[in-house]
Structure formats: structure tokens, C-alpha cells
Design an enzyme around this catalytic site. Structure first.
Site, PDB file in Angstrom:
ATOM      1  N   GLY A  53       2.043  -1.836   1.344  1.00 44.75           N
ATOM      2  CA  GLY A  53       2.249  -0.390   1.240  1.00 44.75           C
ATOM      3  C   GLY A  53       2.038   0.241   2.601  1.00 44.75           C
ATOM      4  O   GLY A  53       1.227  -0.252   3.401  1.00 44.75           O
ATOM      5  N   GLN A  58       0.405   6.794   8.558  1.00 45.22           N
ATOM      6  CA  GLN A  58      -0.045   5.574   9.226  1.00 45.22           C
ATOM      7  C   GLN A  58       0.845   5.163  10.398  1.00 45.22           C
ATOM      8  O   GLN A  58       0.505   4.244  11.144  1.00 45.22           O
ATOM      9  CB  GLN A  58      -0.103   4.412   8.219  1.00 45.22           C
ATOM     10  CG  GLN A  58      -1.168   4.601   7.159  1.00 45.22           C
ATOM     11  CD  GLN A  58      -1.206   3.400   6.247  1.00 45.22           C
ATOM     12  OE1 GLN A  58      -0.403   3.274   5.336  1.00 45.22           O
ATOM     13  NE2 GLN A  58      -2.135   2.487   6.486  1.00 45.22           N
ATOM     14  N   CYS A 100      -6.566  -1.945   3.974  1.00 43.68           N
ATOM     15  CA  CYS A 100      -5.659  -0.925   4.494  1.00 43.68           C
ATOM     16  C   CYS A 100      -5.244  -1.315   5.904  1.00 43.68           C
ATOM     17  O   CYS A 100      -6.082  -1.745   6.698  1.00 43.68           O
ATOM     18  CB  CYS A 100      -6.382   0.424   4.515  1.00 43.68           C
ATOM     19  SG  CYS A 100      -5.380   1.777   5.141  1.00 43.68           S
ATOM     20  N   LEU A 101      -3.948  -1.158   6.198  1.00 38.97           N
ATOM     21  CA  LEU A 101      -3.463  -1.520   7.530  1.00 38.97           C
ATOM     22  C   LEU A 101      -4.126  -0.669   8.626  1.00 38.97           C
ATOM     23  O   LEU A 101      -4.196  -1.086   9.765  1.00 38.97           O
ATOM     24  CB  LEU A 101      -1.937  -1.364   7.611  1.00 38.97           C
ATOM     25  CG  LEU A 101      -1.118  -2.333   6.739  1.00 38.97           C
ATOM     26  CD1 LEU A 101       0.364  -2.007   6.836  1.00 38.97           C
ATOM     27  CD2 LEU A 101      -1.376  -3.779   7.120  1.00 38.97           C
ATOM     28  N   HIS A 142      -3.549   4.393  -3.769  1.00 42.93           N
ATOM     29  CA  HIS A 142      -3.962   4.220  -2.372  1.00 42.93           C
ATOM     30  C   HIS A 142      -2.993   4.946  -1.435  1.00 42.93           C
ATOM     31  O   HIS A 142      -3.418   5.672  -0.535  1.00 42.93           O
ATOM     32  CB  HIS A 142      -4.008   2.711  -2.059  1.00 42.93           C
ATOM     33  CG  HIS A 142      -4.402   2.367  -0.665  1.00 42.93           C
ATOM     34  ND1 HIS A 142      -5.575   1.686  -0.368  1.00 42.93           N
ATOM     35  CD2 HIS A 142      -3.812   2.595   0.534  1.00 42.93           C
ATOM     36  CE1 HIS A 142      -5.656   1.530   0.949  1.00 42.93           C
ATOM     37  NE2 HIS A 142      -4.585   2.057   1.514  1.00 42.93           N
ATOM     38  N   GLU A 143      -1.681   4.754  -1.660  1.00 45.01           N
ATOM     39  CA  GLU A 143      -0.683   5.345  -0.756  1.00 45.01           C
ATOM     40  C   GLU A 143      -0.592   6.868  -0.932  1.00 45.01           C
ATOM     41  O   GLU A 143      -0.450   7.595   0.052  1.00 45.01           O
ATOM     42  CB  GLU A 143       0.694   4.706  -0.974  1.00 45.01           C
ATOM     43  CG  GLU A 143       0.763   3.211  -0.666  1.00 45.01           C
ATOM     44  CD  GLU A 143       0.183   2.809   0.681  1.00 45.01           C
ATOM     45  OE1 GLU A 143       0.300   3.577   1.653  1.00 45.01           O
ATOM     46  OE2 GLU A 143      -0.434   1.731   0.752  1.00 45.01           O
ATOM     47  N   HIS A 146      -3.203   8.511   0.956  1.00 42.82           N
ATOM     48  CA  HIS A 146      -2.866   8.650   2.387  1.00 42.82           C
ATOM     49  C   HIS A 146      -2.118   9.961   2.639  1.00 42.82           C
ATOM     50  O   HIS A 146      -2.322  10.611   3.660  1.00 42.82           O
ATOM     51  CB  HIS A 146      -1.963   7.511   2.860  1.00 42.82           C
ATOM     52  CG  HIS A 146      -2.707   6.290   3.336  1.00 42.82           C
ATOM     53  ND1 HIS A 146      -3.613   6.322   4.365  1.00 42.82           N
ATOM     54  CD2 HIS A 146      -2.652   5.005   2.936  1.00 42.82           C
ATOM     55  CE1 HIS A 146      -4.093   5.093   4.574  1.00 42.82           C
ATOM     56  NE2 HIS A 146      -3.529   4.272   3.720  1.00 42.82           N
TER      57      HIS A 146
HETATM   58 ZN   LIG Z   1      -3.922   2.314   3.500  1.00 39.78          ZN
END
Ligand SMILES: [Zn+2]
Length: 177
Positions: A53, A58, A100-101, A142-143, A146
Site C-alpha cells: 500500500g 508518502q 509502513c514504508l 492504514h492507507e 495516511h
Molecule cells: Zn504506511
């Protein structure tokens, strides 16, 4: 195929504590060729970073756009684009590990709804509804977090969050972040 992918721009992933990650994204109002190109770039950037994701903040863009593929390229129907998404139904609870990235190597268990229904627009601006459970429900929550400027570490207990932030500060100080 490889030649085609060469033309797609890979974006650098913004890491914590970049302030853009704590900012709510702006709604998307223009559904044009540029947007569709951006979606393609987001998928390519997500795969490059080995994620399932990726949300626009991000990659440094404060917009309400996220891409998800919980099958990581295995099932084409799992490739999802959510624009201006909203969670319209939540059911049950799950407590599973997330990463998370934007927080490399940080993993912790987060309390989420077990099942959610999301309303969103696709890259053409058409509204649709989609349901997800387990991993997909986690990815949706989660997304979409963000897009509201919320990172998963903010959903941990105060103590766990403080410990994680301290760990990251140490890594930053040592030049390992
Ligand atoms: Zn994330």
C-alpha cells in the site's frame, strides 16, 4: 514490459518525521491523464519499495489518493486505486502487526476493525464501494489514515509510541534512518 516500466517515474518514499506525513491530504477534483500517470507511478514506486500500500503523502504529495495491492502483483483484481476514500462501515476487531514504508523496520500490533466498507472514486472519477476484511481491511484503514495525516505508530499505546519514537530518534542520530 520491462521497457514500458522504464518510463514510469519511481518516487522516493518520504520517511517519518517529515511533517507532510502528519498533514491531511487535499481532495482530488481533476481526473485527467496526469492523475492516471501518477497512479501508475505510485504502483511502480510501491512495488519497488516492496510495499502492499502507498498513499500520496508518502511520496510528498498532500492529496487523497492511495494505491493498494495486498497480493503484491499476483492477482490483477487486487490492484486497487482509492481516490477521496471514506470508510462508511466498520465491523468487529482485529489486532495484527503492521509496518509502513515511511517507518522502515518498525513493526507493531495495531487495533483495527476486522471488516470495513469503503466508498471511493477510481482514476476516472467514478464512485464505487468495496469491502475488505483481514489484511485488506487493515490496508484500507492504514492507507486512509495516511490521507488524514495519521501514522500507525500514533495508534499504539502512549508507552509503545514513546519507545518507538525514541528508537527512531536514536537511529536518526546515528545516521541509520
Ligand atoms: Zn504506511
Amino acid at each position: 514490459m520491462a521497457k514500458e516500466n522504464k518510463d514510469v517515474k519511481i518516487h522516493e518514499i518520504v520517511k517519518y518525521p517529515d511533517p507532510i506525513l502528519n498533514k491531511a491530504g487535499e481532495p482530488i477534483t481533476v481526473f485527467d491523464e496526469d492523475l492516471r500517470k501518477l497512479v501508475e507511478e505510485m504502483f511502480a514506486s510501491m512495488y519497488e519499495a516492496h510495499g502492499i500500500g502507498l498513499a500520496a503523502p508518502q511520496i510528498g504529495l498532500s492529496k487523497r489518493l492511495t494505491v493498494i495491492d495486498v497480493s503484491f502483483k499476483k492477482n490483477p483484481e487486487d490492484k486497487l486505486v482509492l481516490i477521496n476514500p471514506e470508510i462508511i462501515e466498520r465491523e468487529g476487531e482485529q489486532y495484527e502487526e503492521e509496518g509502513c514504508l515511511s517507518l522502515p523496520d518498525i513493526r507493531d500490533k495495531v487495533r483495527r476493525a476486522a471488516k470495513v466498507k469503503v466508498r471511493a472514486q477510481n482514476a476516472k472519477g467514478e464512485w464505487f464501494e468495496i469491502e475488505g476484511e483481514e489484511l485488506l481491511a487493515r490496508a484500507f484503514q492504514h492507507e486512509i489514515d495516511h490521507l488524514d495525516g495519521v501514522l500507525f505508530i500514533e495508534r499504539l499505546s502512549r508507552l509503545k509510541k514513546d519507545l518507538t519514537v525514541r528508537k527512531i530518534k536514536k537511529l536518526i542520530k546515528n545516521g541509520e534512518w
